[in-house]
Design a protein around this motif. Structure first.
Motif, PDB file in Angstrom:
ATOM      1  N   ASP A   1      17.369 -31.231  49.248  1.00 18.97           N
ATOM      2  CA  ASP A   1      18.438 -30.528  48.541  1.00 18.97           C
ATOM      3  C   ASP A   1      19.804 -30.742  49.183  1.00 18.97           C
ATOM      4  O   ASP A   1      20.809 -30.162  48.733  1.00 18.97           O
ATOM      5  CB  ASP A   1      18.132 -29.032  48.487  1.00 18.97           C
ATOM      6  N   GLY A   2      19.861 -31.516  50.262  1.00 18.71           N
ATOM      7  CA  GLY A   2      21.147 -31.827  50.887  1.00 18.71           C
ATOM      8  C   GLY A   2      21.672 -30.762  51.822  1.00 18.71           C
ATOM      9  O   GLY A   2      22.888 -30.676  52.047  1.00 18.71           O
ATOM     10  N   GLN A   3      20.786 -29.977  52.412  1.00 10.76           N
ATOM     11  CA  GLN A   3      21.224 -28.919  53.340  1.00 10.76           C
ATOM     12  C   GLN A   3      21.443 -29.518  54.723  1.00 10.76           C
ATOM     13  O   GLN A   3      20.761 -29.181  55.700  1.00 10.76           O
ATOM     14  CB  GLN A   3      20.159 -27.807  53.382  1.00 10.76           C
ATOM     15  N   THR A   4      22.443 -30.376  54.822  1.00  9.16           N
ATOM     16  CA  THR A   4      22.659 -31.124  56.062  1.00  9.16           C
ATOM     17  C   THR A   4      24.056 -30.963  56.652  1.00  9.16           C
ATOM     18  O   THR A   4      24.418 -31.683  57.588  1.00  9.16           O
ATOM     19  CB  THR A   4      22.388 -32.627  55.821  1.00  9.16           C
ATOM     20  N   ASN A   5      24.837 -30.028  56.118  1.00  8.51           N
ATOM     21  CA  ASN A   5      26.168 -29.792  56.681  1.00  8.51           C
ATOM     22  C   ASN A   5      26.097 -28.671  57.715  1.00  8.51           C
ATOM     23  O   ASN A   5      25.036 -28.112  57.979  1.00  8.51           O
ATOM     24  CB  ASN A   5      27.177 -29.475  55.574  1.00  8.51           C
ATOM     25  N   TYR A   6      27.261 -28.347  58.271  1.00  9.33           N
ATOM     26  CA  TYR A   6      27.300 -27.271  59.270  1.00  9.33           C
ATOM     27  C   TYR A   6      26.804 -25.961  58.670  1.00  9.33           C
ATOM     28  O   TYR A   6      27.244 -25.559  57.586  1.00  9.33           O
ATOM     29  CB  TYR A   6      28.736 -27.034  59.754  1.00  9.33           C
ATOM     30  N   PRO A   7      25.959 -25.225  59.405  1.00  8.31           N
ATOM     31  CA  PRO A   7      25.652 -23.860  58.999  1.00  8.31           C
ATOM     32  C   PRO A   7      26.741 -22.918  59.506  1.00  8.31           C
ATOM     33  O   PRO A   7      27.537 -23.297  60.363  1.00  8.31           O
ATOM     34  CB  PRO A   7      24.328 -23.583  59.709  1.00  8.31           C
ATOM     35  N   PRO A   8      26.817 -21.691  58.989  1.00  7.13           N
ATOM     36  CA  PRO A   8      27.738 -20.714  59.565  1.00  7.13           C
ATOM     37  C   PRO A   8      27.437 -20.516  61.050  1.00  7.13           C
ATOM     38  O   PRO A   8      26.284 -20.654  61.474  1.00  7.13           O
ATOM     39  CB  PRO A   8      27.455 -19.436  58.766  1.00  7.13           C
TER      40      PRO A   8
ATOM     41  N   LEU B   1      21.975 -12.861  65.182  1.00  6.72           N
ATOM     42  CA  LEU B   1      22.619 -14.129  65.524  1.00  6.72           C
ATOM     43  C   LEU B   1      21.557 -15.210  65.616  1.00  6.72           C
ATOM     44  O   LEU B   1      20.569 -15.065  66.356  1.00  6.72           O
ATOM     45  CB  LEU B   1      23.354 -14.005  66.862  1.00  6.72           C
ATOM     46  N   VAL B   2      21.737 -16.284  64.869  1.00 11.07           N
ATOM     47  CA  VAL B   2      20.782 -17.393  64.837  1.00 11.07           C
ATOM     48  C   VAL B   2      21.274 -18.514  65.742  1.00 11.07           C
ATOM     49  O   VAL B   2      22.476 -18.782  65.823  1.00 11.07           O
ATOM     50  CB  VAL B   2      20.617 -17.921  63.392  1.00 11.07           C
ATOM     51  N   ALA B   3      20.336 -19.166  66.435  1.00 11.23           N
ATOM     52  CA  ALA B   3      20.699 -20.303  67.287  1.00 11.23           C
ATOM     53  C   ALA B   3      19.529 -21.273  67.354  1.00 11.23           C
ATOM     54  O   ALA B   3      18.460 -21.029  66.779  1.00 11.23           O
ATOM     55  CB  ALA B   3      21.096 -19.833  68.682  1.00 11.23           C
TER      56      ALA B   3
ATOM     57  N   PRO C   1      19.515 -26.396  63.096  1.00 14.80           N
ATOM     58  CA  PRO C   1      19.864 -27.238  61.945  1.00 14.80           C
ATOM     59  C   PRO C   1      19.811 -26.434  60.643  1.00 14.80           C
ATOM     60  O   PRO C   1      18.940 -25.582  60.461  1.00 14.80           O
ATOM     61  CB  PRO C   1      18.786 -28.331  61.968  1.00 14.80           C
ATOM     62  N   LYS C   2      20.748 -26.714  59.757  1.00 16.31           N
ATOM     63  CA  LYS C   2      20.864 -25.897  58.543  1.00 16.31           C
ATOM     64  C   LYS C   2      19.606 -25.959  57.685  1.00 16.31           C
ATOM     65  O   LYS C   2      19.162 -24.939  57.145  1.00 16.31           O
ATOM     66  CB  LYS C   2      22.077 -26.336  57.725  1.00 16.31           C
TER      67      LYS C   2
ATOM     68  N   GLU D   1      16.517 -26.369  58.536  1.00 15.40           N
ATOM     69  CA  GLU D   1      15.476 -25.533  59.126  1.00 15.40           C
ATOM     70  C   GLU D   1      15.782 -24.048  58.935  1.00 15.40           C
ATOM     71  O   GLU D   1      14.870 -23.234  58.741  1.00 15.40           O
ATOM     72  CB  GLU D   1      15.324 -25.875  60.604  1.00 15.40           C
ATOM     73  N   GLN D   2      17.065 -23.694  58.998  1.00 13.31           N
ATOM     74  CA  GLN D   2      17.434 -22.301  58.752  1.00 13.31           C
ATOM     75  C   GLN D   2      17.119 -21.890  57.312  1.00 13.31           C
ATOM     76  O   GLN D   2      16.546 -20.824  57.069  1.00 13.31           O
ATOM     77  CB  GLN D   2      18.923 -22.092  59.021  1.00 13.31           C
ATOM     78  N   VAL D   3      17.493 -22.737  56.374  1.00 11.49           N
ATOM     79  CA  VAL D   3      17.232 -22.442  54.956  1.00 11.49           C
ATOM     80  C   VAL D   3      15.730 -22.316  54.720  1.00 11.49           C
ATOM     81  O   VAL D   3      15.260 -21.407  54.027  1.00 11.49           O
ATOM     82  CB  VAL D   3      17.845 -23.539  54.061  1.00 11.49           C
ATOM     83  N   ALA D   4      14.968 -23.236  55.306  1.00 12.59           N
ATOM     84  CA  ALA D   4      13.519 -23.213  55.135  1.00 12.59           C
ATOM     85  C   ALA D   4      12.905 -21.946  55.723  1.00 12.59           C
ATOM     86  O   ALA D   4      12.025 -21.317  55.110  1.00 12.59           O
ATOM     87  CB  ALA D   4      12.904 -24.456  55.793  1.00 12.59           C
ATOM     88  N   THR D   5      13.349 -21.550  56.910  1.00 15.49           N
ATOM     89  CA  THR D   5      12.820 -20.349  57.545  1.00 15.49           C
ATOM     90  C   THR D   5      13.166 -19.106  56.740  1.00 15.49           C
ATOM     91  O   THR D   5      12.357 -18.178  56.623  1.00 15.49           O
ATOM     92  CB  THR D   5      13.351 -20.229  58.981  1.00 15.49           C
TER      93      THR D   5
END
Length: 418
Positions: A61-68, A97-99, A281-282, A284-288
């Motif tokens: 889906d192209g979730q490859t840019n910077y995350p917040p 806070l995510v890291a 990585p964005k 992985e964040q979206v997937a989680t």
């Protein structure tokens, strides 16, 4: 080349050093049961299929840019809901806070709370607190624990060191021991922190607790997980929780960790990590964020995962009990949580068949790799003396068959010592 005093005096991880050496030997064909790194072999412990599919879809889906900088909003919501539903801890997504795993979050906690020379109290053995103190020029106050209490710190051991301290770093289930806090013991420690903060004046820093609970979903038998704020709600403004999916979902390389706690501290941690760029990585964040609310999938995976981990731990534990029963100077503490077994090999001072004296745990570690094809990490890697007979055995990187095959080799290697 001249570097900073901090960098020049920084000590590398002994665990990683041992693990890398063993990995190189395995690549060259050595048959070694590797119980060193707190990691998972994906061929033995793969991540959940649903999480894997969500990650793949997120990249498609192209979730490859910077995350917040503080993490994708849907993940912070999902993480807040997850700990509320499963632990009863109610925190706003704004206070999550995510890291990229738990390490940057622990570092950010140290950076946000500590000035050079501030005291950090932590038990030994424990993972990496000495190195984090070095990174921020804090004073490390190491509290020796004992096998009588499964190497978990007690209020009596901690109490003398809390006056003037800024941070108390705790972990349960504990890396490296695989043991957990009993409710009464953690309550007593919480009461000490409450009393210490009540004694402090308005111009003094409070005493905070860093509570690393990255293994909280991995408890076994009758063991239960307890945490400070659930036990003492007065501590809510003073506890920073370290959490994430790395261990509970066998997802160490997915690098999704999250911290939560008081707004003022979390906001400063966000600013620190925003400059460091230590986000997960964005994709992985979206997937989680999609996976955590899937209660059925999470429960199905963790039930099977825990059973498999416990079987390996129980096999090791029983193996050590059998060796002990046969008269060898070894022992182990029954596993209660995480992916670790604590074992005692009380053979320092003995000599090998070639006449080498085993003077330190480093000597013994090398001997066991060479003669038993078994790689362990001594507690000296976690702050204890290099003559302590205690070791961490991590089961995430070894198959049950490999563990079973290593036990007779260990018996033979120990029997040969004089």
């Amino acid at each position: 080349m001249t570097v900073s005093k901090m960098a020049g005096s920084l000590i590398g991880s002994e665990i990683i050093k041992i693990g890398n050496e063993v990995s190189e030997m395995i690549k060259k064909g050595a048959a070694i049961c590797n119980l060193t790194i707190g990691d998972f072999d994906p061929a033995i412990f793969p991540i959940p299929e649903e999480l894997r599919d969500e990650i793949t879809q997120a990249y498609a889906d192209g979730q490859t840019n910077y995350p917040p900088a503080n993490g994708v909003a849907n993940l912070r919501i999902a993480a807040a809901n997850f700990v509320q539903q499963r632990l009863g801890l109610s925190y706003s997504p704004a206070d999550v806070l995510v890291a990229g795993g738990s390490r940057p979050l622990i570092y950010a906690t140290y950076r946000a709370l500590l000035d050079p020379g501030d005291k950090v109290v932590f038990p030994v053995p424990s993972w990496n607190n000495n190195h984090y103190c070095h990174l921020v020029s804090a004073e490390a106050v190491m509290v020796e624990t004992s096998p009588a209490h499964d190497f978990m710190p007690t209020a009596a051991e901690i109490a003398p060191h809390l006056p003037g301290a800024t941070l108390l770093a705790l972990c349960s289930p504990l890396n490296p021991t695989g043991t957990v806090f009993a409710r009464a013991d953690l309550e007593a420690i919480c009461d000490l922190v409450i009393a210490e903060n009540k004694r402090r004046g308005p111009n003094e820093k409070p005493l905070y607790i860093l509570y690393d609970q990255i293994y909280w979903m991995l408890t076994f038998g009758t063991a239960q997980h307890f945490d400070p704020v659930n036990l003492r709600s007065e501590l809510r403004d003073y506890v920073i929780y370290i959490d994430g999916i790395s261990k509970c979902l066998a997802a160490t390389g997915v690098r999704v960790g999250y911290a939560f706690g008081p707004s003022g501290v979390i906001d400063k941690m966000k600013s620190i990590l925003g400059h460091v760029g230590a986000w997960a990585p964005k994709a992985e964040q979206v997937a989680t964020a999609h996976y955590l609310p899937n209660t059925a999938a999470v429960d199905t995976f963790t039930a099977a995962f825990k059973q498999k981990i416990q079987r390996s731990l129980d096999t090791l534990y029983q193996g050590f009990q059998d060796l002990k029963a046969s008269g060898l100077p070894v022992d182990a503490i029954a596993p209660a949580g995480a992916i670790y077994l604590t074992a005692r090999l009380d053979v320092l001072g003995k000599t090998t068949p070639t006449g080498q004296l085993l003077a330190t745990t480093r000597d013994l570690t090398s001997y066991l790799i060479a003669e038993a094809g078994l790689a362990l990490v001594p507690f000296s890697a976690f702050g204890t003396a290099d003559t302590s007979p205690w070791f961490r055995l991590s089961v995430g990187g070894a198959s049950l068959e490999s563990i079973e095959a290593a036990l007779p080799r260990l018996r033979a290697a120990l029997t040969e010592l004089k």
